[in-house]
Enzyme design. Structure first.
Site, PDB file in Angstrom:
ATOM      1  N   CYS A   1     -27.911  19.532  24.096  1.00 30.85           N
ATOM      2  CA  CYS A   1     -28.829  19.945  25.166  1.00 30.85           C
ATOM      3  C   CYS A   1     -28.849  21.468  25.197  1.00 30.85           C
ATOM      4  O   CYS A   1     -28.556  22.105  24.189  1.00 30.85           O
ATOM      5  CB  CYS A   1     -28.453  19.327  26.513  1.00 30.85           C
ATOM      6  SG  CYS A   1     -26.931  19.940  27.255  1.00 30.85           S
TER       7      CYS A   1
ATOM      8  N   ARG B   1     -26.417  17.404  30.326  1.00 23.54           N
ATOM      9  CA  ARG B   1     -26.930  16.215  29.649  1.00 23.54           C
ATOM     10  C   ARG B   1     -26.128  15.810  28.418  1.00 23.54           C
ATOM     11  O   ARG B   1     -25.800  14.635  28.253  1.00 23.54           O
ATOM     12  CB  ARG B   1     -28.398  16.430  29.271  1.00 23.54           C
ATOM     13  CG  ARG B   1     -29.307  16.541  30.476  1.00 23.54           C
ATOM     14  CD  ARG B   1     -30.700  16.984  30.099  1.00 23.54           C
ATOM     15  NE  ARG B   1     -30.722  18.409  29.795  1.00 23.54           N
ATOM     16  CZ  ARG B   1     -31.793  19.065  29.380  1.00 23.54           C
ATOM     17  NH1 ARG B   1     -32.932  18.426  29.202  1.00 23.54           N
ATOM     18  NH2 ARG B   1     -31.739  20.364  29.147  1.00 23.54           N
TER      19      ARG B   1
ATOM     20  N   ASP C   1     -33.783  18.167  32.538  1.00 26.48           N
ATOM     21  CA  ASP C   1     -32.620  18.993  32.870  1.00 26.48           C
ATOM     22  C   ASP C   1     -32.366  18.922  34.375  1.00 26.48           C
ATOM     23  O   ASP C   1     -33.190  19.353  35.173  1.00 26.48           O
ATOM     24  CB  ASP C   1     -32.888  20.438  32.452  1.00 26.48           C
ATOM     25  CG  ASP C   1     -31.665  21.326  32.582  1.00 26.48           C
ATOM     26  OD1 ASP C   1     -30.626  20.865  33.119  1.00 26.48           O
ATOM     27  OD2 ASP C   1     -31.733  22.482  32.132  1.00 26.48           O
TER      28      ASP C   1
END
Length: 195
Positions: free
Chosen positions: A11, A17, A133
């Site tokens: 990520c 994440r 996000d």
């Protein structure tokens, strides 16, 4: 034994994440008995959080879901492609950046978007395959990310299971047994082929 299959989740900063995906997928592998055959880690496209732990909200969501998390953020490097079999991007921006970073076309082909392994992607039910996000939002965003990661992990697990070599069955025989068999075969008269 052949080298393990290696997967890296990527990520942006490697604190939300990708560590979430790493923890979830590590648990899925253990449940499936593949944890000895597949190695999992994670990284970020940038190094802003290098050396930090996962975001406290990520840790809380993982803990609530029953997942373990011991994490130190790091940045992904192009040299890693050599040792990785699959690089899993969490959104389309990461996908583009990782493919640009790939030294060869073969390395670029190793980069896949996580949610392409989900059931919604398989049925064409969704156009947006990004895991959003959650960093700038509330706790609900982290819970939503966890749901997306869990759902896609099942398909990813199936794909990796299919990519692993089939298990080899080896029977344990003593050296004497094999030597006796070889000696018998050497002394066996040759049979003539019939026309």
């Amino acid at each position: 034994m052949t080298a393990p299959f290696r997967v890296c989740f990527v990520c942006t900063g490697n604190i939300c994440r990708s560590p979430m995906a790493e923890s979830v997928f590590r648990a899925r592998l253990a449940e499936d008995g593949l944890d000895g055959l597949v190695e999992v880690d994670s990284a970020g496209t940038g190094g802003w959080h290098e050396g930090d732990g996962a975001d406290p909200r990520t840790v809380a969501v993982l803990r609530a879901g029953g997942y373990e998390n011991a994490h130190t953020a790091r940045q992904f490097h192009a040299s890693w492609f050599d040792r990785l079999d699959l690089v899993i991007a969490l959104d389309s921006g990461h996908l583009r950046e990782l493919r640009r970073l790939a030294p060869t076309a073969q390395d670029a082909a190793k980069v896949r978007l996580l949610r392409t392994y989900g059931t919604g992607a398989a049925t064409g039910a969704t156009d947006d395959l990004d895991v959003p996000d959650p960093y700038y939002g509330g706790f609900e965003g982290f819970e939503e990310c966890l749901e997306m990661v869990e759902e896609a992990s099942e398909g990813l697990l199936a794909a990796i299971r299919a990519a692993l070599p089939a298990p080899t069955v080896v029977t344990a025989r003593g050296a004497d047994h094999d030597n006796r068999r070889t000696a018998r075969e050497q002394h066996r008269p040759q049979e003539k082929e019939s026309a």
